[in-house]
Scaffold this active site. Structure first.
Site, mmCIF file in Angstrom:
data_model
loop_
_atom_site.group_PDB
_atom_site.id
_atom_site.type_symbol
_atom_site.label_atom_id
_atom_site.label_comp_id
_atom_site.label_asym_id
_atom_site.label_seq_id
_atom_site.Cartn_x
_atom_site.Cartn_y
_atom_site.Cartn_z
ATOM 1 N N GLU A 84 -0.998 -0.408 -9.846
ATOM 2 C CA GLU A 84 -0.558 -1.708 -9.324
ATOM 3 C C GLU A 84 0.941 -1.901 -9.562
ATOM 4 O O GLU A 84 1.622 -2.542 -8.767
ATOM 5 C CB GLU A 84 -1.376 -2.817 -9.996
ATOM 6 C CG GLU A 84 -1.326 -4.159 -9.281
ATOM 7 C CD GLU A 84 -1.962 -4.159 -7.894
ATOM 8 O OE1 GLU A 84 -2.759 -3.235 -7.579
ATOM 9 O OE2 GLU A 84 -1.644 -5.074 -7.106
ATOM 10 N N GLU B 12 0.834 -1.214 0.000
ATOM 11 C CA GLU B 12 0.000 0.000 0.000
ATOM 12 C C GLU B 12 0.867 1.261 0.000
ATOM 13 O O GLU B 12 0.455 2.304 -0.513
ATOM 14 C CB GLU B 12 -0.959 0.001 1.192
ATOM 15 C CG GLU B 12 -1.914 -1.201 1.278
ATOM 16 C CD GLU B 12 -2.753 -1.415 0.022
ATOM 17 O OE1 GLU B 12 -2.953 -0.450 -0.742
ATOM 18 O OE2 GLU B 12 -3.188 -2.571 -0.211
#
Lengths: 494, 494
Positions: free
Chosen positions: A293, A264
């Site tokens: 991503e 994250e």
């Protein structure tokens, strides 16, 4: 007023961005802070704001401004901004309100029922709801495809990953399919000869939190512009000026929270370093889900699971939990690079992960393009899982096609982003290494500043200024391909 | 559609309430969670939503619906709802947008500069900004007064406390002025003869938090619909379905956080028990700032500082911090009932608190009605402080008229609520005792359920259905007066 239409548009998108700010924070709160009793009122409040945002964005006037602004005297960045505005407008304005509503309803119903159907392995019950979702998603895809003059699935793909088509995916994923199964088998065989020691818990939550914060700090997370909290399903939310990442702690599993936080943090640093002067305008948004991503996987897989980083981090782990034999350096590295094919995508290592993604890509594309029906999914799933990972899901829907909620809300077209992200990440790391010959030793000594500066200059600061192809070509000298992902996996696992 | 206009209105106010929900949560977040870097973006997002809410509320169409709805066939509750809708509409629609903006700007400027002016005791600098705020507040008061046909100050008072006028305040506060100074002197004299032992810290924050949560639990706070967090300035925020209270901890002062939490729990229980079936509609809102304050003071002063409650709570205090001589029962009770006049309002005990409030009421009323100017404030403040509390603030602006920010944003008319709240609370407790002869023994044994049920039935469940006068008359058999506050102070302190 100069560029009047463009100015109207920037004001409109600024307003929308401010409303998105409130929606993002209230959404984060819902998962990280809100007591259960607030749930209904919160859903209603967010839905009310969503309706308003949709109305503002799809107002006929916006369409007119977009058309007129094309004639105005705009510089490069403004033109890129206008292009992104048009993209958001078209994506939103294409669908009739009734379809959006019906899809949202069917998605909620499917997801809600899934919560009890999954533990009960109730495929028939789930399939009934999923059919409605698929029906509405096909309708959405049909409308979008007509406007874009492409296949239905490609029209959904475009929402998440502009510039990407199933024809290109077939090439990229086809290439992966030609070498990844063998690489996976070899990696598993190679690791089978080593006996590893598993870290022994419990690992108290507060110490895990401290370790996560320490990792975030070393990875350059700006705590003046973000926080770390807890939620059942970890995510990166908030706004670029105030990024909220979450994790969940398991006292018996130190590493899933730690690498979750690092993952994250990759998302977060991208958000925190989007072009500041353009915040609020579409050109400042993160480029795509796959590029997003790629940043989280760059942090988690390329950087944090490398030998150099793991050895750099190890003393911080020991400082929190004390020494134990699993924390001996070579064991710690090997433990964090284990390859172990399994049923569940989100638990998968980076070698077997693409199998989960390609399997779903093939199924969801055929589903949206009308080549198969919902009833066909379990047999296809079983067949592909056997082929890729040697695991059968026959009769085991719960660990097969019912394992997560990605399809329940009609998010078809999203799955490829995961593996595209992994490929982008490997290609970026290759280019970064070329640009910085001493990168390994820098990482080993905990100096990541030049690496992050490279990412900032090549990815973060551009927001949505360029398309994905141009962005990756500028950063790495070539368009996306699977060569560097293969080299990376080969180097690390064989 | 039956009652078409009224239905349009309920839909409009429901929308507004949903936007207020987001504003309330984002506002709470700003003070309890947000990192500093998020500040600008958050202010802009909240301001954007504020503009939208103002536009929706003051739309000409709303005015028409309000006029037409008066002819529709509404039941009692709907009529009360319509009355409250009209109140909110008129309050918002009266002011020109430009004045609202100018006031907001002047308020921000005054408050921002105050942060450095106060520590520097810089009255002249502060006065300059305050003059602009007063000028704009006078303009606001003039416009409101014209519409309501009342004095300028009464028009501001009406925003916070409908049914209240300065004529009535002069009677109520005049009565207090006739007996409170003597009562205060006597209480101080009486307490001077006793030597008290101060609790010895440090009191670790986590234990204080546990004690606060325990107190909230005993006081019936619904944790399924709310949270306790930390902020620099404690408050009760959120929405009725999800009430967010905050406190701040000082390791060397156990009691200020504890009683702060209890105070906010009073506010919270009012919010959590507003009429559920009407949430989102104005008739469900808390009645007024004074009634709100009456609930927090009921919890803090009437209940929690009573001998019976303090003795009930004491074992929980000892359980967290261990025994010490300050926690001997009679010392603990006396310590929490100390009377000590001082400069600072927010640190004041309940006997000297009204002095701070009446002093400001008299000054702000004269200021708004144009009888005095900003330059007159320090001398008046000093004179009134000497008279009431025997303390001089000559040259000490920092602990005098610059001690808090209530005037900086033009919140004139709010101050009386504090002492009205204290009087309401005493009158309510008197009525509750009459209704429950065994109340003291119930409190001593920790059984507050009947007391809370009495508050729920008499105050909480009514929301804004009745005016304040009718509400208090129904609950206590008479309109607000200072008799029960006097009896309460006499019984506890003399």
């Amino acid at each position: 007023m100069e560029n009047k239409n463009y100015q109207h548009l920037t004001r409109t998108f600024q307003r929308l961005s401010r409303f998105s700010h409130l929606s993002a924070i209230a959404g984060w709160d819902m998962f990280a802070m809100m007591p259960p009793g607030g749930s209904n009122a919160r859903s209603e409040a967010l839905a009310e704001l969503g309706v308003l945002q949709h109305q503002i964005l799809t107002d006929k006037q916006v369409g007119e401004w977009l058309r007129n602004a094309e004639q105005e005297n705009l510089n490069d960045l403004e033109q890129a901004n206008l292009r992104e505005m048009a993209r958001h407008y078209q994506q939103a304005a294409l669908l009739p309100e009734s379809l959006v509503e019906a899809k949202s309803l069917a998605g909620s119903r499917c997801e809600h029922a899934w919560r009890t159907q999954r533990p009960n392995n109730d495929w028939l019950g789930f399939a009934e709801n999923l059919k409605e979702v698929v029906k509405l998603s096909r309708e959405e895809a049909r409308i979008r495809a007509q406007a874009k003059n492409c296949s239905p699935y490609d029209a959904l793909l475009d929402i998440f990953e502009p510039d990407m088509t199933s024809a290109r995916l077939d090439v990229l994923f086809g290439d992966l399919k030609s070498w990844l199964p063998e690489l996976l088998t070899k990696a598993v065989e190679k690791q089978a000869s080593k006996t590893l020691i598993a870290p022994q818990g419990p690992f108290p939550v507060e110490h895990q939190r401290q370790l996560g914060l320490e990792a975030m700090k070393r990875l350059g997370f700006d705590f003046n512009a973000g926080r770390l909290d807890v939620s059942a399903h970890p995510f990166c939310g908030g706004v670029p000026e105030d990024v909220r990442i979450t994790t969940r702690y398991n006292e018996h599993d130190l590493l899933s929270a730690l690498f979750g936080v690092i993952h994250e943090t990759g998302h977060a640093r991208y958000e925190q370093n989007l072009p500041r002067n353009w915040l609020g305008q579409p050109v400042s948004y993160a480029r795509s889900t796959a590029i997003h991503e790629s940043q989280s996987l760059f942090f988690e897989m390329q950087l944090a699971r490398s030998d150099a980083f793991l050895q750099h981090l190890l003393p911080a782990v020991v400082a929190q939990f004390g020494p134990q034999s699993a924390f001996e350096a070579s064991n710690f590295v090997a433990w964090n690079q284990r390859v172990k094919p399994g049923f569940i995508r989100i638990d998968a290592d980076e070698v077997s992960y693409p199998a989960h993604v390609i399997l779903r890509y093939e199924i969801e594309r055929a589903l949206i393009d009308g080549e198969i029906e919902v009833d066909d999914i379990p047999a296809l799933w079983d067949e592909k899982m056997r082929h890729w990972l040697g695991l059968s899901t026959e009769g085991n829907y719960r660990d097969g096609c019912m394992q997560d909620i990605h399809w329940t809300d009609g998010g078809f077209g999203y799955f490829p982003s995961y593996t595209l992200g992994a490929m982008y990440a490997a290609q970026l790391m290759h280019a970064a290494r070329n640009a910085m010959p001493d990168l390994e030793s820098r990482i080993a000594s905990g100096d990541f500043s030049t690496l992050f500066e490279w990412l900032r200059q090549n990815i973060w600061q551009h927001g949505s200024r360029f398309g994905t192809s141009q962005l990756i070509q500028q950063a790495t000298g070539e368009d996306l391909n699977s060569r560097y992902f293969r080299e990376h996996l080969t180097a690390r696992y064989l």
